[in-house]
Design an enzyme around this catalytic site. Structure first.
Site, PDB file in Angstrom:
ATOM      1  N   GLU A   1     -11.182   3.355  11.664  1.00 38.55           N
ATOM      2  CA  GLU A   1      -9.925   3.358  10.928  1.00 38.55           C
ATOM      3  C   GLU A   1      -8.758   3.135  11.896  1.00 38.55           C
ATOM      4  O   GLU A   1      -8.838   3.496  13.072  1.00 38.55           O
ATOM      5  CB  GLU A   1      -9.734   4.700  10.211  1.00 38.55           C
ATOM      6  N   GLU A   8     -13.802   0.562   0.096  1.00 37.80           N
ATOM      7  CA  GLU A   8     -13.185   1.783   0.617  1.00 37.80           C
ATOM      8  C   GLU A   8     -11.798   2.001   0.032  1.00 37.80           C
ATOM      9  O   GLU A   8     -11.337   3.146  -0.105  1.00 37.80           O
ATOM     10  CB  GLU A   8     -13.097   1.704   2.146  1.00 37.80           C
ATOM     11  N   ASP A  24     -13.416  -4.280   3.122  1.00 30.82           N
ATOM     12  CA  ASP A  24     -12.456  -4.651   2.082  1.00 30.82           C
ATOM     13  C   ASP A  24     -11.015  -4.434   2.504  1.00 30.82           C
ATOM     14  O   ASP A  24     -10.717  -3.686   3.458  1.00 30.82           O
ATOM     15  CB  ASP A  24     -12.744  -3.911   0.773  1.00 30.82           C
TER      16      ASP A  24
END
Length: 351
Positions: free
Chosen positions: A153, A124, A70
């Site tokens: 990340e 998330e 997302d």
């Protein structure tokens, strides 16, 4: 259908161009599932919009590579575009470039030197209870079993170990209500927060070293709530503070520290999330560091590595995006960083 064998830079652009704002990830989740299900070396499962793909080669160890599908809402920054070495578009840095690297590995490394679980999850960027990892950990915890995890990340290509914990607390200062024309009959609660602010201004943040990495804590006021009306002396004022704490503290330990700082005041806690230790002392983590290179640093912020830590899986953050560009309208990722990330991960899984 997503072509997972194409150049990782082109694959990143293709993923970026499939809009996947939090709560609306289905088109991208469907595309990821179809692409992975076509690969005979992977076992693919799905929970909502979270896709989990695993090799089952009977290797001695298993690692997990995860990325969220997302993004924050689109801000006139789709479709993607390339300018020189930069790919612009919603989610390029946070974290579709990392997702592209993981998908490329899943497709092109059928026999890694360790079994691999790839997790592509939803929600998330919004409230924790909707997070795909939370759901899978609750409903199918076996899907997340591993010896070590890498969360893709954005870290600008630097390994960031563990993560800070975070909590918010409300410091309540009482007063006595009165008419503002006769203020001496009351006690002004807003004026009464001065010693709270003084303690914050004098606060010296800890710099603890955990598993070889230095964390920098922070305790700060993030909101002040008080006041009744324009002609009333307020009888209550609340200062909200945010404490970012290192992984040598539990939530309970962090709460106790905040109580000590504000001794004499009423302190109540509104939310908290645990920190995660770096886990870089694990042999698999050491091999990962050797493969991707660079000097690891502490993650100054909270990420989903804490969810893996809670499951007993040491985890690090590592991805090609720049975290300082996350959520910006002009978000971009360096194409050369994507290639560098793919190369490092490939070395780790094949050599």
């Amino acid at each position: 259908m997503l072509d997972l064998t194409q150049d990782v830079r082109a694959l990143t652009a293709a993923i970026v161009d499939i809009e996947s704002v939090s709560g609306a990830e289905r088109p991208l989740a469907d595309a990821v599932e179809r692409a992975l299900a076509a690969l005979p070396h992977l076992k693919v499962d799905r929970s909502g919009e979270t896709i989990v793909a695993r090799t089952e080669l009977g290797r001695a160890g298993r690692v997990l590579i995860a990325g969220h599908l997302d993004t924050v809402p689109v801000a006139a920054n789709l479709p993607s575009r390339v300018e020189g070495d930069l790919l612009y578009g919603c989610g390029t840095s946070d974290m579709k470039a990392g997702v592209a690297v993981a998908l490329k590995l899943a497709a092109t490394v059928p026999a890694p030197n360790k079994d691999v679980t790839y997790v592509f999850y939803d929600c998330e960027e919004i409230e924790a209870e909707r997070n795909g990892l939370t759901r899978v950990a609750r409903d199918e915890p076996g899907w997340l079993a591993a010896d070590f995890a890498v969360l893709m990340e954005p870290t600008d290509g630097v390994i960031e170990g563990g993560c800070q914990g975070t909590l918010r607390a409300e410091i309540t200062v009482p007063g006595k209500r009165a008419h503002s024309a006769r203020s001496w009959f009351g006690v002004n609660a807003i004026h009464g927060i001065e010693p709270v602010l003084a303690r914050l201004n004098a606060y010296e943040a800890r710099l603890p070293v955990v598993d070889g990495l230095e964390f920098h804590e922070g305790l700060n006021a993030v909101a002040v709530r008080g006041g009744v009306a324009g002609n009333v002396i307020p009888d209550l004022c609340v200062v909200t503070v945010n404490y970012r704490f290192a992984p040598d503290l539990t939530i309970e330990g962090a709460q106790e520290h905040v109580r000590e700082v504000f001794d004499g005041f009423e302190v109540s806690f509104t939310d908290a999330a645990p920190a995660a230790r770096p886990g870089l002392t694990h042999p698999v983590a050491a091999a990962f560091t050797a493969a991707v290179g660079g000097t690891p640093r502490a993650k100054l912020g909270w990420t989903d590595v804490a969810r893996f830590s809670a499951l007993g899986v040491p985890a690090v953050n590592y991805g090609p995006g720049d975290p300082n560009l996350a959520h910006q309208q002009g978000e971009y990722v360096s194409l050369s960083k994507i290639v560098e990330s793919e190369r490092g991960m490939l070395d780790w899984l094949t050599k």
